[in-house]
Design a protein around this motif. Structure first.
Motif, short mmCIF file in Angstrom:
data_model
loop_
_atom_site.label_atom_id
_atom_site.label_comp_id
_atom_site.label_asym_id
_atom_site.label_seq_id
_atom_site.Cartn_x
_atom_site.Cartn_y
_atom_site.Cartn_z
N MET A 1 -13.47 16.40 11.14
CA MET A 1 -14.33 17.21 11.99
C MET A 1 -15.28 16.34 12.81
SD MET A 1 -13.14 20.16 11.39
CE MET A 1 -14.28 21.30 12.11
N ALA A 2 -14.99 15.03 12.88
CA ALA A 2 -15.78 14.09 13.67
C ALA A 2 -17.27 14.19 13.32
CB ALA A 2 -15.54 14.27 15.16
N ASN A 3 -17.53 14.24 12.04
CA ASN A 3 -18.92 14.36 11.56
C ASN A 3 -19.65 15.54 12.20
OD1 ASN A 3 -18.68 12.10 9.86
ND2 ASN A 3 -19.00 10.75 11.60
N GLY A 4 -18.92 16.63 12.42
CA GLY A 4 -19.49 17.86 12.98
C GLY A 4 -19.40 17.97 14.49
N ARG A 5 -19.09 16.87 15.18
CA ARG A 5 -19.05 16.91 16.64
C ARG A 5 -17.94 17.81 17.17
NH1 ARG A 5 -19.07 11.51 15.76
NH2 ARG A 5 -17.15 11.25 16.94
N VAL A 6 -16.86 17.96 16.42
CA VAL A 6 -15.77 18.84 16.86
C VAL A 6 -16.28 20.26 17.04
CG1 VAL A 6 -13.60 19.91 16.10
CG2 VAL A 6 -13.89 17.44 15.93
N LEU A 7 -17.17 20.68 16.16
CA LEU A 7 -17.69 22.05 16.23
C LEU A 7 -18.57 22.29 17.47
CD1 LEU A 7 -18.61 22.44 12.48
CD2 LEU A 7 -16.56 23.26 13.66
N LEU A 8 -19.07 21.21 18.06
CA LEU A 8 -19.90 21.33 19.26
C LEU A 8 -19.08 21.21 20.54
CD1 LEU A 8 -22.82 19.03 18.09
CD2 LEU A 8 -22.70 21.53 17.97
N PHE B 1 0.80 -1.22 0.00
CA PHE B 1 0.00 0.00 0.00
C PHE B 1 0.84 1.27 0.00
CE2 PHE B 1 -2.38 -3.44 1.97
CZ PHE B 1 -3.44 -3.51 1.09
N ASP B 2 0.35 2.25 -0.79
CA ASP B 2 0.99 3.55 -0.90
C ASP B 2 0.32 4.61 -0.04
OD1 ASP B 2 2.71 2.71 -3.19
OD2 ASP B 2 0.77 2.51 -4.20
N THR B 3 -0.96 4.41 0.26
CA THR B 3 -1.73 5.40 1.01
C THR B 3 -2.62 4.72 2.03
OG1 THR B 3 -3.72 5.45 -0.37
CG2 THR B 3 -1.88 6.84 -1.09
N VAL B 4 -3.04 5.50 3.02
CA VAL B 4 -4.02 5.02 3.99
C VAL B 4 -4.98 6.17 4.29
CG1 VAL B 4 -2.58 5.59 5.98
CG2 VAL B 4 -4.42 3.91 6.21
N GLN B 5 -6.24 5.84 4.41
CA GLN B 5 -7.27 6.80 4.80
C GLN B 5 -7.80 6.33 6.15
OE1 GLN B 5 -10.62 7.03 2.16
NE2 GLN B 5 -11.34 8.93 3.02
N ALA B 6 -7.63 7.16 7.18
CA ALA B 6 -8.01 6.75 8.53
C ALA B 6 -8.66 7.90 9.28
CB ALA B 6 -6.78 6.27 9.30
N THR B 7 -9.40 7.55 10.31
CA THR B 7 -10.04 8.54 11.18
C THR B 7 -8.99 9.14 12.10
OG1 THR B 7 -12.09 7.27 11.16
CG2 THR B 7 -11.81 8.88 12.93
N TRP B 8 -8.97 10.46 12.14
CA TRP B 8 -8.15 11.18 13.12
C TRP B 8 -8.76 12.57 13.27
CZ3 TRP B 8 -5.51 15.53 14.27
CH2 TRP B 8 -4.66 15.48 15.37
N ASN B 9 -9.01 12.95 14.52
CA ASN B 9 -9.54 14.29 14.81
C ASN B 9 -9.30 14.59 16.28
OD1 ASN B 9 -11.95 13.31 16.33
ND2 ASN B 9 -12.51 12.47 14.32
N LEU B 10 -9.77 15.74 16.72
CA LEU B 10 -9.54 16.14 18.10
C LEU B 10 -10.19 15.19 19.11
CD1 LEU B 10 -10.02 20.00 17.81
CD2 LEU B 10 -7.88 18.75 18.14
N LEU B 11 -11.23 14.50 18.69
CA LEU B 11 -11.94 13.61 19.60
C LEU B 11 -11.52 12.14 19.46
CD1 LEU B 11 -15.52 15.12 19.14
CD2 LEU B 11 -13.82 15.67 20.90
N GLU B 12 -10.90 11.78 18.37
CA GLU B 12 -10.49 10.38 18.12
C GLU B 12 -9.09 10.36 17.53
OE1 GLU B 12 -9.50 6.96 17.84
OE2 GLU B 12 -11.51 7.11 18.70
N GLN B 13 -8.12 10.03 18.38
CA GLN B 13 -6.72 10.06 17.96
C GLN B 13 -6.02 8.72 18.15
OE1 GLN B 13 -4.77 13.43 19.76
NE2 GLN B 13 -6.39 14.83 19.13
N SER B 14 -6.78 7.65 18.33
CA SER B 14 -6.16 6.36 18.64
C SER B 14 -5.24 5.85 17.54
CB SER B 14 -7.23 5.32 18.96
OG SER B 14 -8.06 5.08 17.84
#
Length: 149
Positions: free
Chosen positions: A138-145, A104-117
């Protein structure tokens, strides 16, 4: 242009499926080969990135040598880069497994202020030369809240 493979859509564009799923994960060799043909028919030489959709340890795709060999062959013959998107609670472990495959050359993963595992594994991947694509930044908008913001 990038695309993903690994899900089979079952709803026939219907909203009400009577409780049946709209899509089913399928990381088999047969499904890869059929979706590859469909993708190339639609995108042709414009395809630059082909990702496994929602790879997990449980799906077994990273242990399936036939799929990994077919992916390598596809990369070598098409010139497209290969990647995977991650989902679930074991994204870091899945990424480390993917890195050990050497495919693999790339990875797409979840990372945001609320989920950094997945952060440490993403750092390792970047240091190894993989390109990182962040999803749910943006954690599906939750970061903004979040009260701190």
């Amino acid at each position: 242009v990038g695309s993903k493979w690994g899900y089979r859509y079952t709803a026939d564009w219907q909203v009400d499926t009577g409780g049946e799923p709209h899509e089913v994960k399928d990381h088999s060799l047969t499904h890869f080969l059929s979706q590859k043909v469909e993708t190339l028919e639609l995108l042709g030489d414009n395809l630059r990135l082909y990702q496994i959709h929602s790879a997990t340890l449980a799906s077994g795709v990273l242990d399936n040598q036939e799929v990994l060999d077919a992916l390598r062959k596809f990369r070598d013959t098409s010139g497209a880069r290969l990647g995977l998107s991650l989902s679930g609670a074991e994204q870091g472990e899945t990424l480390r497994k993917a890195m050990s495959c050497g495919v693999f050359d790339t990875v797409q993963a979840t990372w945001n202020l609320l989920e950094q595992s997945a952060g440490p594994a993403l750092e390792e991947a970047a240091a190894s030369g993989m390109q990182i694509i962040i999803k749910e930044a943006m954690a599906n908008g939750r970061v903004l809240l979040h009260p701190a913001l």
